[in-house]
Structure formats: C-alpha cells, structure tokens
Scaffold this motif. Sequence first.
Motif, PDB file in Angstrom:
ATOM      1  N   ILE A   1       1.628  -3.815  14.617  1.00 17.49           N
ATOM      2  CA  ILE A   1       1.724  -3.574  13.180  1.00 17.49           C
ATOM      3  C   ILE A   1       1.000  -2.272  12.815  1.00 17.49           C
ATOM      4  CG2 ILE A   1      -0.263  -5.109  12.688  1.00 17.49           C
ATOM      5  CD1 ILE A   1       2.386  -5.325  10.202  1.00 17.49           C
ATOM      6  N   MET A   2      -0.049  -1.941  13.577  1.00 17.52           N
ATOM      7  CA  MET A   2      -0.772  -0.682  13.357  1.00 17.52           C
ATOM      8  C   MET A   2       0.148   0.508  13.625  1.00 17.52           C
ATOM      9  SD  MET A   2      -3.824  -1.543  12.434  1.00 17.52           S
ATOM     10  CE  MET A   2      -4.987  -0.212  12.742  1.00 17.52           C
ATOM     11  N   ASP A   3       0.900   0.430  14.726  1.00 17.53           N
ATOM     12  CA  ASP A   3       1.888   1.479  15.053  1.00 17.53           C
ATOM     13  C   ASP A   3       2.887   1.631  13.914  1.00 17.53           C
ATOM     14  OD1 ASP A   3       0.771   1.739  17.522  1.00 17.53           O
ATOM     15  OD2 ASP A   3       2.381   0.688  18.599  1.00 17.53           O
ATOM     16  N   LEU A   4       3.359   0.475  13.444  1.00 14.19           N
ATOM     17  CA  LEU A   4       4.372   0.462  12.391  1.00 14.19           C
ATOM     18  C   LEU A   4       3.854   1.173  11.146  1.00 14.19           C
ATOM     19  CD1 LEU A   4       7.189  -1.082  11.466  1.00 14.19           C
ATOM     20  CD2 LEU A   4       5.559  -2.440  10.172  1.00 14.19           C
ATOM     21  N   GLU A   5       2.658   0.796  10.739  1.00 13.24           N
ATOM     22  CA  GLU A   5       2.059   1.390   9.531  1.00 13.24           C
ATOM     23  C   GLU A   5       1.906   2.906   9.697  1.00 13.24           C
ATOM     24  OE1 GLU A   5       1.537  -0.155   6.799  1.00 13.24           O
ATOM     25  OE2 GLU A   5       1.717  -2.250   7.424  1.00 13.24           O
TER      26      GLU A   5
ATOM     27  N   TRP B   1      11.655  -2.059   3.560  1.00 13.95           N
ATOM     28  CA  TRP B   1      12.682  -2.640   4.438  1.00 13.95           C
ATOM     29  C   TRP B   1      12.201  -2.668   5.897  1.00 13.95           C
ATOM     30  CZ3 TRP B   1      16.959  -5.416   3.927  1.00 13.95           C
ATOM     31  CH2 TRP B   1      17.636  -5.408   2.701  1.00 13.95           C
ATOM     32  N   PHE B   2      11.575  -1.570   6.320  1.00 10.07           N
ATOM     33  CA  PHE B   2      11.086  -1.515   7.702  1.00 10.07           C
ATOM     34  C   PHE B   2      10.056  -2.619   7.959  1.00 10.07           C
ATOM     35  CE2 PHE B   2      12.233   2.553  10.096  1.00 10.07           C
ATOM     36  CZ  PHE B   2      13.433   2.694   9.422  1.00 10.07           C
ATOM     37  N   ARG B   3       9.232  -2.866   6.946  1.00  7.19           N
ATOM     38  CA  ARG B   3       8.247  -3.954   7.091  1.00  7.19           C
ATOM     39  C   ARG B   3       8.947  -5.316   7.147  1.00  7.19           C
ATOM     40  NH1 ARG B   3       6.402   0.259   6.275  1.00  7.19           N
ATOM     41  NH2 ARG B   3       4.271   0.945   6.677  1.00  7.19           N
ATOM     42  N   ALA B   4      10.041  -5.441   6.405  1.00 12.28           N
ATOM     43  CA  ALA B   4      10.812  -6.697   6.457  1.00 12.28           C
ATOM     44  C   ALA B   4      11.391  -6.887   7.858  1.00 12.28           C
ATOM     45  CB  ALA B   4      11.920  -6.685   5.418  1.00 12.28           C
TER      46      ALA B   4
ATOM     47  N   LYS C   1       8.147 -14.905  16.884  1.00 12.23           N
ATOM     48  CA  LYS C   1       8.977 -15.517  17.911  1.00 12.23           C
ATOM     49  C   LYS C   1      10.107 -16.360  17.313  1.00 12.23           C
ATOM     50  CE  LYS C   1       8.758 -17.572  22.393  1.00 12.23           C
ATOM     51  NZ  LYS C   1       8.754 -18.985  22.680  1.00 12.23           N
ATOM     52  N   HIS C   2       9.803 -17.082  16.257  1.00 15.81           N
ATOM     53  CA  HIS C   2      10.817 -17.972  15.699  1.00 15.81           C
ATOM     54  C   HIS C   2      11.432 -17.470  14.403  1.00 15.81           C
ATOM     55  CE1 HIS C   2       9.945 -20.880  18.773  1.00 15.81           C
ATOM     56  NE2 HIS C   2       8.665 -20.761  18.519  1.00 15.81           N
ATOM     57  N   GLY C   3      11.109 -16.222  14.057  1.00 15.53           N
ATOM     58  CA  GLY C   3      11.722 -15.665  12.861  1.00 15.53           C
ATOM     59  C   GLY C   3      10.953 -16.009  11.600  1.00 15.53           C
ATOM     60  N   ALA C   4      11.525 -15.613  10.479  1.00 21.92           N
ATOM     61  CA  ALA C   4      10.826 -15.769   9.215  1.00 21.92           C
ATOM     62  C   ALA C   4      11.673 -16.533   8.223  1.00 21.92           C
ATOM     63  CB  ALA C   4      10.509 -14.391   8.657  1.00 21.92           C
ATOM     64  N   SER C   5      11.020 -17.260   7.349  1.00 22.17           N
ATOM     65  CA  SER C   5      11.732 -17.893   6.241  1.00 22.17           C
ATOM     66  C   SER C   5      11.651 -16.959   5.039  1.00 22.17           C
ATOM     67  CB  SER C   5      11.080 -19.227   5.898  1.00 22.17           C
ATOM     68  OG  SER C   5       9.782 -19.011   5.401  1.00 22.17           O
ATOM     69  N   ALA C   6      12.516 -17.197   4.066  1.00 25.59           N
ATOM     70  CA  ALA C   6      12.519 -16.358   2.862  1.00 25.59           C
ATOM     71  C   ALA C   6      11.159 -16.433   2.169  1.00 25.59           C
ATOM     72  CB  ALA C   6      13.633 -16.808   1.925  1.00 25.59           C
ATOM     73  N   MET C   7      10.575 -17.622   2.175  1.00 25.06           N
ATOM     74  CA  MET C   7       9.263 -17.813   1.549  1.00 25.06           C
ATOM     75  C   MET C   7       8.198 -16.942   2.207  1.00 25.06           C
ATOM     76  SD  MET C   7       7.964 -19.770  -0.825  1.00 25.06           S
ATOM     77  CE  MET C   7       8.724 -21.398  -0.946  1.00 25.06           C
ATOM     78  N   SER C   8       8.172 -16.930   3.534  1.00 23.60           N
ATOM     79  CA  SER C   8       7.137 -16.149   4.217  1.00 23.60           C
ATOM     80  C   SER C   8       7.384 -14.656   4.029  1.00 23.60           C
ATOM     81  CB  SER C   8       7.053 -16.525   5.700  1.00 23.60           C
ATOM     82  OG  SER C   8       8.091 -15.940   6.439  1.00 23.60           O
ATOM     83  N   LEU C   9       8.640 -14.251   3.975  1.00 23.81           N
ATOM     84  CA  LEU C   9       8.949 -12.831   3.766  1.00 23.81           C
ATOM     85  C   LEU C   9       8.509 -12.394   2.362  1.00 23.81           C
ATOM     86  CD1 LEU C   9      10.264 -10.250   4.972  1.00 23.81           C
ATOM     87  CD2 LEU C   9      12.361 -10.921   3.795  1.00 23.81           C
ATOM     88  N   GLN C  10       8.790 -13.239   1.414  1.00 22.66           N
ATOM     89  CA  GLN C  10       8.405 -12.926   0.031  1.00 22.66           C
ATOM     90  C   GLN C  10       6.891 -12.745  -0.069  1.00 22.66           C
ATOM     91  OE1 GLN C  10       9.028 -16.052  -2.845  1.00 22.66           O
ATOM     92  NE2 GLN C  10       8.433 -14.750  -4.552  1.00 22.66           N
ATOM     93  N   GLN C  11       6.156 -13.643   0.554  1.00 24.25           N
ATOM     94  CA  GLN C  11       4.700 -13.561   0.499  1.00 24.25           C
ATOM     95  C   GLN C  11       4.183 -12.338   1.244  1.00 24.25           C
ATOM     96  OE1 GLN C  11       3.664 -17.391   2.038  1.00 24.25           O
ATOM     97  NE2 GLN C  11       3.908 -18.413   0.054  1.00 24.25           N
ATOM     98  N   GLU C  12       4.736 -12.114   2.425  1.00 23.97           N
ATOM     99  CA  GLU C  12       4.272 -11.018   3.271  1.00 23.97           C
ATOM    100  C   GLU C  12       4.452  -9.668   2.586  1.00 23.97           C
ATOM    101  OE1 GLU C  12       2.897 -11.328   6.266  1.00 23.97           O
ATOM    102  OE2 GLU C  12       2.871  -9.218   6.869  1.00 23.97           O
TER     103      GLU C  12
ATOM    104  N   ALA D   1      14.020 -11.945  -1.341  1.00 20.74           N
ATOM    105  CA  ALA D   1      13.646 -12.187   0.068  1.00 20.74           C
ATOM    106  C   ALA D   1      14.789 -12.889   0.799  1.00 20.74           C
ATOM    107  CB  ALA D   1      12.379 -13.034   0.127  1.00 20.74           C
ATOM    108  N   TRP D   2      15.372 -13.867   0.133  1.00 14.35           N
ATOM    109  CA  TRP D   2      16.476 -14.643   0.714  1.00 14.35           C
ATOM    110  C   TRP D   2      17.665 -13.734   1.006  1.00 14.35           C
ATOM    111  CZ3 TRP D   2      21.525 -15.833  -0.434  1.00 14.35           C
ATOM    112  CH2 TRP D   2      22.057 -16.975   0.147  1.00 14.35           C
ATOM    113  N   THR D   3      17.997 -12.846   0.052  1.00 13.97           N
ATOM    114  CA  THR D   3      19.125 -11.925   0.223  1.00 13.97           C
ATOM    115  C   THR D   3      18.864 -10.940   1.360  1.00 13.97           C
ATOM    116  OG1 THR D   3      19.426 -12.043  -2.162  1.00 13.97           O
ATOM    117  CG2 THR D   3      20.671 -10.367  -1.011  1.00 13.97           C
ATOM    118  N   TRP D   4      17.650 -10.435   1.422  1.00 15.93           N
ATOM    119  CA  TRP D   4      17.306  -9.488   2.500  1.00 15.93           C
ATOM    120  C   TRP D   4      17.481 -10.132   3.863  1.00 15.93           C
ATOM    121  CZ3 TRP D   4      12.876  -5.466   1.767  1.00 15.93           C
ATOM    122  CH2 TRP D   4      13.123  -4.726   0.588  1.00 15.93           C
TER     123      TRP D   4
END
Length: 306
Positions: free
Chosen positions: A8-12, A79-82, A90-101, A110-113
């Motif tokens: 995540i540091m690289d990403l930022e 978008w890149f962070r999404a 490993k198991h992916g993300a739910s819309a709820m966790s994406l929205q919070q993150e 979040a759901w649409t993304w």
Amino acid sequence: MEEYPLTIMDLEKQFSTEEACRDYLIELRWPNGFVCPRCQTPGSWSASRERWICQTCRYQASVTAGTIFQDTHKPLTLWFRAVWHVTSRKHGASAMSLQQELGLGSYKTAWTWLHKLRRAMVRPGRDRLSGTVEVDETYWGAEEEGVIGRQTERKALIAVAVEDNGNKIGRIRLRQIPDASRESLHGFINEMIEPGSTVRTDGLPSYLAMNGFTHERQVQRQQDEGEHLLPRVHQVVSLLKRWLLGTHQGAVGHAHLDYYLDEFTFRFNRRNSRSRGKLFYRLLQQVVQVDPVPFRCIIGGKNDSI
Ligand SMILES: [Zn+2]
C-alpha cells in the motif's frame, strides 16, 4: 512493463496524482503506442497530455474513453485505491468495506464500482479452457445456509467447467444458465472450451452428442461415501459457495450472480500469483480493454435491492 505496487506504501507513492495514474493506464492500454479505438490505426496528434487525435479518422480519444473510467466524476487516484482494495485481499471486498475504506459518500457508489470492476475480470472467448475439462451444474440460492430473506426466490443454476491438470486443478469458467437443457449446456461448453478438448461429464443425457469435443462420460457406479465422479468441479463449487456466503454473506441475487462468478473466476485462476500487486496490474490491464458500462445497464435486474 509489468510494473506494479507491492504494498500500500508503494501504491500511495506511485499513484499520488492523476497524471501518474493516467500515464500508467496509457502504458497498459497502448504498450506499443497509440492505436485509434475507432479505426484501429496507429498515428496521432497530441491535442494535450490527455487527448489524442487520430491521424487517419480524426477521432478524438483519451485513455479512459471506452473504458469503465469513462464519464467518472471521481479522480483516478480514488479508482486506483478501489482496485487495490479489491485485489489486495485474498477473498475480495464487499461494497460495505469499499465504501468505508475509500470514504465514499454512498453505498450505492461502492456497489456500482465493484460491479464495474467485476465486468473487467473475465473476458469470455479470449482464452478458452483446454485439455481435459470437467463440466457439471450446481444450484445456488434459496436453501443455502445463511441466505436470509430470499426463501421465495427460485434457485439459480450455474454451469461449471474446471481443467484437469493431473493432480491439480487448472483454470475455471462459471456462468449462470437458464436450465440444464442440451441447448444451454452445449452453449456453455462451446463458449468456454477450446474445440478438440476432452469434456468429462456425468451421465446427464443433455450432454450427449457433443460437436467438436471428445466426450468422456462418467456414469454413476458403486462408489465410496464422499467419492465424486467429478472431484475438481466438486471442490470448486464448495469454494465458490463458501466465498459467496462468507465475503458477500449470501446476499447475491440472480440478476447479478454472473458478476460475482466472474470475480470468483478471476481470483481463482490467479490464486497462485506470487504477488497481490500482479492482480492489481492484471485487473487494470483488463479494465482499459473493456467497453464502458453505464449504470442503467448494471442495475437492470429486478430481484436485487441495491
Ligand atoms: Zn482513427
């Protein structure tokens, strides 16, 4: 190129500006230089850093035009962070966790993304399964343990294809089918499997008379408890159901089931990737190769609440 962030540091650090994100997408979409999305010829004038004009047909293109990033009102950095959020787990993300993150204003965004990104995860027909492939069907919904409030919904039927790589499981393909008829199953096989391959199925008559494939039919015989005629399919199906019930708490309606199947397929086929960053790279690479998906096309289904 194949350069991607490892942490995540690289990403930022790498993607802190719109320019950095755009340059990355340009590299992914046109690794050998600009090619006109309309007439497919190379050669352009640069109108600006973000815009090209085709020398042949004068079409004005941007790197995001024709992709799911077209018409987005949110910055590419977000978008890149999404994409990172979705691929680094490993198991992916739910819309709820994406929205919070990401601190997105609405769950709906979040759901649409997530659905837009899922669209880019599998490109049917690009690389079909080959060799020996197990094919079977499984049901999803209604009576699955933990699925709440969907008791009235009929079950969905999912066709499953799994490559037999000796002791190992190869790549997979999954798709919802309307029924277990000859037409539905043969349609699935023709779309997902390379002609000339061997297709292994159970004794269901719908599979008979395959065209262009060697059919290996496993007919039920005396077998030990827990032994399966198609063990690879069986294993993939139990992982799939665990994932749908776990990451998404079973809240997956029929109308959108195919998108979840695509995400599962994307993850499963890359389960041995050494780096999560590589998934980030692959997904963005596929994102810039797909058509734009307007929101109205995604909601489409009537069974789902957003
Ligand atoms: Zn052109």
